[in-house]
Scaffold this motif. Structure first.
Motif, PDB file in Angstrom:
ATOM      1  N   GLU A  39      32.225  37.166  33.515  1.00 49.51           N
ATOM      2  CA  GLU A  39      33.626  37.577  33.580  1.00 49.51           C
ATOM      3  C   GLU A  39      33.866  38.916  32.896  1.00 49.51           C
ATOM      4  O   GLU A  39      33.097  39.331  32.044  1.00 49.51           O
ATOM      5  N   ILE A  40      34.976  39.548  33.274  1.00 49.15           N
ATOM      6  CA  ILE A  40      35.416  40.746  32.559  1.00 49.15           C
ATOM      7  C   ILE A  40      36.533  40.343  31.611  1.00 49.15           C
ATOM      8  O   ILE A  40      37.499  39.710  32.017  1.00 49.15           O
ATOM      9  N   THR A  41      36.358  40.678  30.353  1.00 49.06           N
ATOM     10  CA  THR A  41      37.415  40.446  29.381  1.00 49.06           C
ATOM     11  C   THR A  41      37.968  41.806  28.977  1.00 49.06           C
ATOM     12  O   THR A  41      37.203  42.693  28.612  1.00 49.06           O
ATOM     13  N   ALA A  42      39.271  41.962  29.102  1.00 45.24           N
ATOM     14  CA  ALA A  42      39.872  43.243  28.703  1.00 45.24           C
ATOM     15  C   ALA A  42      40.417  43.124  27.289  1.00 45.24           C
ATOM     16  O   ALA A  42      41.080  42.152  26.956  1.00 45.24           O
ATOM     17  N   PHE A  43      40.080  44.103  26.445  1.00 44.81           N
ATOM     18  CA  PHE A  43      40.728  44.212  25.130  1.00 44.81           C
ATOM     19  C   PHE A  43      41.921  45.121  25.353  1.00 44.81           C
ATOM     20  O   PHE A  43      41.753  46.306  25.611  1.00 44.81           O
ATOM     21  N   LEU A  44      43.103  44.555  25.257  1.00 45.64           N
ATOM     22  CA  LEU A  44      44.299  45.331  25.548  1.00 45.64           C
ATOM     23  C   LEU A  44      45.140  45.444  24.288  1.00 45.64           C
ATOM     24  O   LEU A  44      45.278  44.477  23.544  1.00 45.64           O
ATOM     25  N   GLY A  45      45.689  46.613  24.066  1.00 45.25           N
ATOM     26  CA  GLY A  45      46.553  46.774  22.900  1.00 45.25           C
ATOM     27  C   GLY A  45      46.883  48.230  22.682  1.00 45.25           C
ATOM     28  O   GLY A  45      46.272  49.105  23.295  1.00 45.25           O
ATOM     29  N   SER A 196      31.269  41.434  30.976  1.00 47.08           N
ATOM     30  CA  SER A 196      31.755  42.754  30.573  1.00 47.08           C
ATOM     31  C   SER A 196      32.968  42.691  29.666  1.00 47.08           C
ATOM     32  O   SER A 196      33.761  41.762  29.725  1.00 47.08           O
ATOM     33  N   ILE A 197      33.040  43.717  28.854  1.00 47.75           N
ATOM     34  CA  ILE A 197      34.216  43.919  28.010  1.00 47.75           C
ATOM     35  C   ILE A 197      34.827  45.251  28.422  1.00 47.75           C
ATOM     36  O   ILE A 197      34.114  46.234  28.614  1.00 47.75           O
ATOM     37  N   TYR A 198      36.112  45.270  28.579  1.00 49.11           N
ATOM     38  CA  TYR A 198      36.780  46.459  29.082  1.00 49.11           C
ATOM     39  C   TYR A 198      37.936  46.808  28.148  1.00 49.11           C
ATOM     40  O   TYR A 198      38.929  46.088  28.082  1.00 49.11           O
ATOM     41  N   VAL A 199      37.774  47.889  27.425  1.00 49.37           N
ATOM     42  CA  VAL A 199      38.821  48.287  26.473  1.00 49.37           C
ATOM     43  C   VAL A 199      39.828  49.208  27.158  1.00 49.37           C
ATOM     44  O   VAL A 199      39.430  50.171  27.805  1.00 49.37           O
ATOM     45  N   THR A 200      41.088  48.901  27.033  1.00 44.08           N
ATOM     46  CA  THR A 200      42.108  49.774  27.615  1.00 44.08           C
ATOM     47  C   THR A 200      43.448  49.576  26.910  1.00 44.08           C
ATOM     48  O   THR A 200      43.681  48.540  26.287  1.00 44.08           O
ATOM     49  N   HIS A 201      44.289  50.597  27.003  1.00 44.15           N
ATOM     50  CA  HIS A 201      45.645  50.427  26.486  1.00 44.15           C
ATOM     51  C   HIS A 201      46.612  50.311  27.651  1.00 44.15           C
ATOM     52  O   HIS A 201      47.808  50.192  27.475  1.00 44.15           O
ATOM     53  N   ASP A 202      46.034  50.364  28.874  1.00 47.87           N
ATOM     54  CA  ASP A 202      46.849  50.351  30.078  1.00 47.87           C
ATOM     55  C   ASP A 202      46.911  48.932  30.636  1.00 47.87           C
ATOM     56  O   ASP A 202      45.931  48.384  31.111  1.00 47.87           O
ATOM     57  N   GLN A 203      48.093  48.353  30.573  1.00 50.11           N
ATOM     58  CA  GLN A 203      48.289  46.971  30.963  1.00 50.11           C
ATOM     59  C   GLN A 203      47.954  46.748  32.443  1.00 50.11           C
ATOM     60  O   GLN A 203      47.305  45.767  32.799  1.00 50.11           O
ATOM     61  N   ILE A 204      48.354  47.691  33.289  1.00 47.23           N
ATOM     62  CA  ILE A 204      48.113  47.528  34.726  1.00 47.23           C
ATOM     63  C   ILE A 204      46.614  47.506  35.002  1.00 47.23           C
ATOM     64  O   ILE A 204      46.105  46.681  35.758  1.00 47.23           O
ATOM     65  N   GLU A 205      45.892  48.419  34.327  1.00 50.01           N
ATOM     66  CA  GLU A 205      44.456  48.486  34.502  1.00 50.01           C
ATOM     67  C   GLU A 205      43.808  47.179  34.053  1.00 50.01           C
ATOM     68  O   GLU A 205      42.951  46.625  34.732  1.00 50.01           O
ATOM     69  N   ALA A 206      44.243  46.677  32.911  1.00 54.36           N
ATOM     70  CA  ALA A 206      43.676  45.439  32.378  1.00 54.36           C
ATOM     71  C   ALA A 206      43.942  44.282  33.330  1.00 54.36           C
ATOM     72  O   ALA A 206      43.037  43.505  33.642  1.00 54.36           O
ATOM     73  N   PHE A 207      45.162  44.193  33.819  1.00 50.69           N
ATOM     74  CA  PHE A 207      45.504  43.102  34.738  1.00 50.69           C
ATOM     75  C   PHE A 207      44.697  43.195  36.020  1.00 50.69           C
ATOM     76  O   PHE A 207      44.266  42.193  36.576  1.00 50.69           O
ATOM     77  N   ALA A 208      44.525  44.423  36.513  1.00 53.01           N
ATOM     78  CA  ALA A 208      43.858  44.591  37.801  1.00 53.01           C
ATOM     79  C   ALA A 208      42.378  44.234  37.723  1.00 53.01           C
ATOM     80  O   ALA A 208      41.808  43.726  38.671  1.00 53.01           O
ATOM     81  N   ILE A 209      41.730  44.507  36.601  1.00 57.58           N
ATOM     82  CA  ILE A 209      40.274  44.389  36.557  1.00 57.58           C
ATOM     83  C   ILE A 209      39.782  43.135  35.832  1.00 57.58           C
ATOM     84  O   ILE A 209      38.688  42.642  36.106  1.00 57.58           O
TER      85      ILE A 209
END
Lengths: 369, 302
Positions: A39-45, A196-209
């Protein structure tokens, strides 16, 4: 170690009460989570929330003050970065400027001591994968931003890492390219099944991926869950505020009746909302923070009819036309409320007295006041 | 009489043009005049002197000869001095690079506060006069100086080894002098390397040494070349350290030029030697330029 060209079993990444203190600043504060293989886990914040520091600790580029990182159950705290068998794609790509595309991609393979045949095989496959055939003898500076980004991904993927880390990999691309690259990345990750780990501050990007979102603030996890969960039922006021656009209102519980709460607003009006499983936790007199998404608030000139509908008197202070929707700033007798209404319904509403309405279901409790 | 407004405008325009186009050279002119009189003219005079027949300096109308240049290149004494000078330059540059690189690397990657302290430490020797440092080293390196005594006390040697008045002593002194000139350009070279590039190499599986030789060092080459050429050029033409630490036992171009011109008044030979030195340094700088161009050209945008 000889690596097979076949796809390997996806790995599990576990982090246990990870803490990182810089001087007197706690960047990461007791973080624990586990990813599901593949899975892809997004670190969002927001920036400075500790998401990149957490990523760097997982990569082995930073050592934790306390806590542990496990890959497939094996503790890797004392394994240096170059022996962790992970991949990392930086926001600025960090390609080797003195090496060609081919040399960049071969870099990790040569260190692994693979046979020349295996290297060539993987190189060819990887160049096709990221659509860079014919550009293998260019230097990074001779490539476009998107191409550099794909080289960075290819360079990492050829080594077949156990865990793939992305540090805001799309931030340096322009908006249009960002979306198509995101899709490519997503497909590639799906196909290879690398955790995968995916760091982003962009909520749309995190939701999409991402399959899972780890929402962070001030070094702590605010909420961990699927994008749907986080959007529909944010557990904290921060989560409600950071994800999407919402109004957060302070209320006092007047009565609880069969999972339905009557809440008093600060201006004296009452609204009704479902306590959504929290009915047993709240009781009369409690201060409760509730969230109402801007899209779920309607504004009409005539009083709307319907069951389970909260209707409040209000004034439309001003409207901002955004295309499909119009953002309205409303004054509900002293409380400011933002509503995103479909443009065609509000185009004839003048700024002035209106009825503000929203379903009982739109009222989501997000914390104690 | 009234002045036509157009006329006033024209004057203002002229003034404006003057202020932008001519004030630059105008402001530079005092310095340029000083340079022309006090620096460029003497150099031309010295250059002409190197072709004078006999031992005096150039006077108009004199016949010229290249015999001094030929003499320096063919005479075994001068050949030895030339070799000494080159050896001093090469050894000093090599050792300064060896000692300076790790320091430069740490300087480049240090936190801004640590970097401030390191910078001061690196350049602090420059606050002490070259002559003072030369004499200090001569005390350290003499037959019964600190170094020989320490080595004997440790039992590594039985009798003092001769350091003073040899190339060893001069190179030690020169490394001390040249370190800042090597460290600062390399540091700025390393600093320009994105730390993520280094970290990418680690994550891709490269150990520290591999990363250093395959990534960091090649990328820091512009800084290394700048530091190396500067060190080599300044060392080749150095005078104080060779004079104080090399003495009569180790003579280089700097000390011989001083001797020829100021002590035995043989102007033409001294001048010829000076211009040979200039020529060598210019040659090295030319190759530096070529090397840098080759290094960076192919990876630039086509």
């Amino acid at each position: 170690m000889v690596m097979s060209t076949e796809r390997r079993k996806s790995s599990t990444l576990t982090v246990e009460s990870l803490t990182k203190v810089f001087g007197n600043h706690t960047a990461v504060d007791e973080i624990s989570f586990q990813t599901i293989p593949g899975e892809i886990t997004a670190f969002l914040g927001p920036s400075g929330c500790g998401k990149t520091t957490t990523l760097r600790i997982i990569a082995g580029l930073e050592s934790p003050t306390s806590g542990s990182v496990y890959i497939d159950g094996e503790q890797v705290n004392n394994v240096p970065a170059h022996k962790r068998d992970i991949g990392l794609v930086f926001q600025d790509y960090a390609l080797f400027p003195h090496k060609t595309v081919r040399q960049n991609i071969e870099f990790g393979l040569k260190i692994k001591g693979l046979s020349q045949q295996e290297i060539q095989e993987r190189l060819g496959k990887s160049l096709t994968q990221v659509n860079l055939v014919g550009k293998e003898d260019r230097y990074p500076l001779q490539l476009s931003g998107g191409e550099q980004q794909r080289v960075a991904v290819a360079r990492t993927l050829v080594t077949q890492p156990r865990v793939l880390l992305f540090d805001e990999p799309l931030s340096n691309l322009d908006a249009k390219l960002r979306e198509s690259t995101r899709l490519e990345l997503h497909n590639l990750q799906r196909k290879l099944g690398i955790t995968s780990i995916y760091v982003t501050h962009d909520q749309i990007e995190a939701f999409a991926i991402a399959d899972k979102i780890m929402l962070m603030n001030k070094g702590k996890i605010e909420q961990f869950g699927t994008p749907e969960e986080i959007y529909a039922s944010p557990k904290t006021a921060f989560a409600a505020d950071f994800i999407g656009t919402s109004n957060i209102l302070e209320t006092t519980v007047q009565s609880v009746n069969q999972g339905m709460c009557t809440l008093a607003l600060k201006n004296g009006h009452t609204i009704t909302g479902f306590a959504a499983g929290k009915a047993s936790e709240v009781s009369q007199g409690d201060h409760l923070l509730v969230m109402i998404r801007t899209q779920r608030i309607r504004m009409t000139t005539t009083r709307p009819e319907g069951s389970q509908l909260n209707v409040l008197p209000g004034k439309c202070l001003y409207k901002v036309f955004l295309g499909e929707s119009t953002r309205c700033l409303l004054d509900v007798e002293g409380i400011r409320v933002t509503a995103d209404c479909e443009s065609e319904y509000v185009c004839n509403v003048r700024e002035g007295d209106v009825h503000v309405s929203f379903d009982y279901g739109a009222v989501v409790p997000v914390g104690r006041g | 009489m009234t002045v036509a407004p157009g006329f006033v405008l024209a004057i203002k325009e002229k003034m404006g043009a003057l202020s932008t186009r001519h004030t630059g050279p105008l402001l530079l002119s005092p310095l340029l005049i000083c340079y022309a009189v006090a620096f460029i003219a003497p150099i031309i005079l010295l250059f002409l002197t190197s072709f004078v027949v006999g031992r005096g300096y150039y006077q108009p109308g004199e016949s010229l000869t290249a015999e001094h240049y030929l003499h320096v290149f063919t005479d075994s004494f001068y050949q030895k001095v030339l070799l000494n000078t080159l050896a001093m330059g090469v050894y000093t540059t090599g050792l300064t690079l060896l000692f300076g690189y790790p320091l430069a690397y740490h300087h480049a990657r240090a936190s801004s506060r640590a970097k401030g302290v390191l910078t001061i430490l690196v350049i602090s020797p420059m606050f002490v006069s070259l002559v003072v440092r030369g004499y200090a080293w001569s005390i350290m390196l003499s037959d019964h100086g600190v170094i020989n005594n320490a080595l004997m006390w440790l039992g590594i040697i039985d009798e003092p080894i001769r350091l003073l008045n040899t190339m060893k002593a001069v190179v030690v002194g020169m490394v001390n002098v040249m370190l800042p000139f090597m460290v600062l350009p390399i540091s700025s070279g390393v600093e320009s390397i994105n730390p993520h590039i280094e970290e990418s190499a680690y994550v891709l599986g490269a150990g520290k040494l591999y990363t250093f030789f395959k990534v960091i060092f090649p990328l820091s080459l512009p800084g290394v070349i700048a530091g190396t050429v500067m060190t080599f050029a300044i060392t080749m033409s150095s005078f104080v350290m060779p004079a104080l630490l090399g003495g009569p036992g180790f003579q280089v171009f700097g000390t011989i030029i001083y001797n020829r011109i100021l002590l035995i008044s043989n102007w033409p030979v001294g001048a010829a030697m000076a211009f040979i030195l200039v020529f060598i340094v210019v040659l090295v700088m030319y190759f530096q330029e070529r090397l840098l161009a080759v290094l960076t050209k192919r990876r630039r945008l086509k």
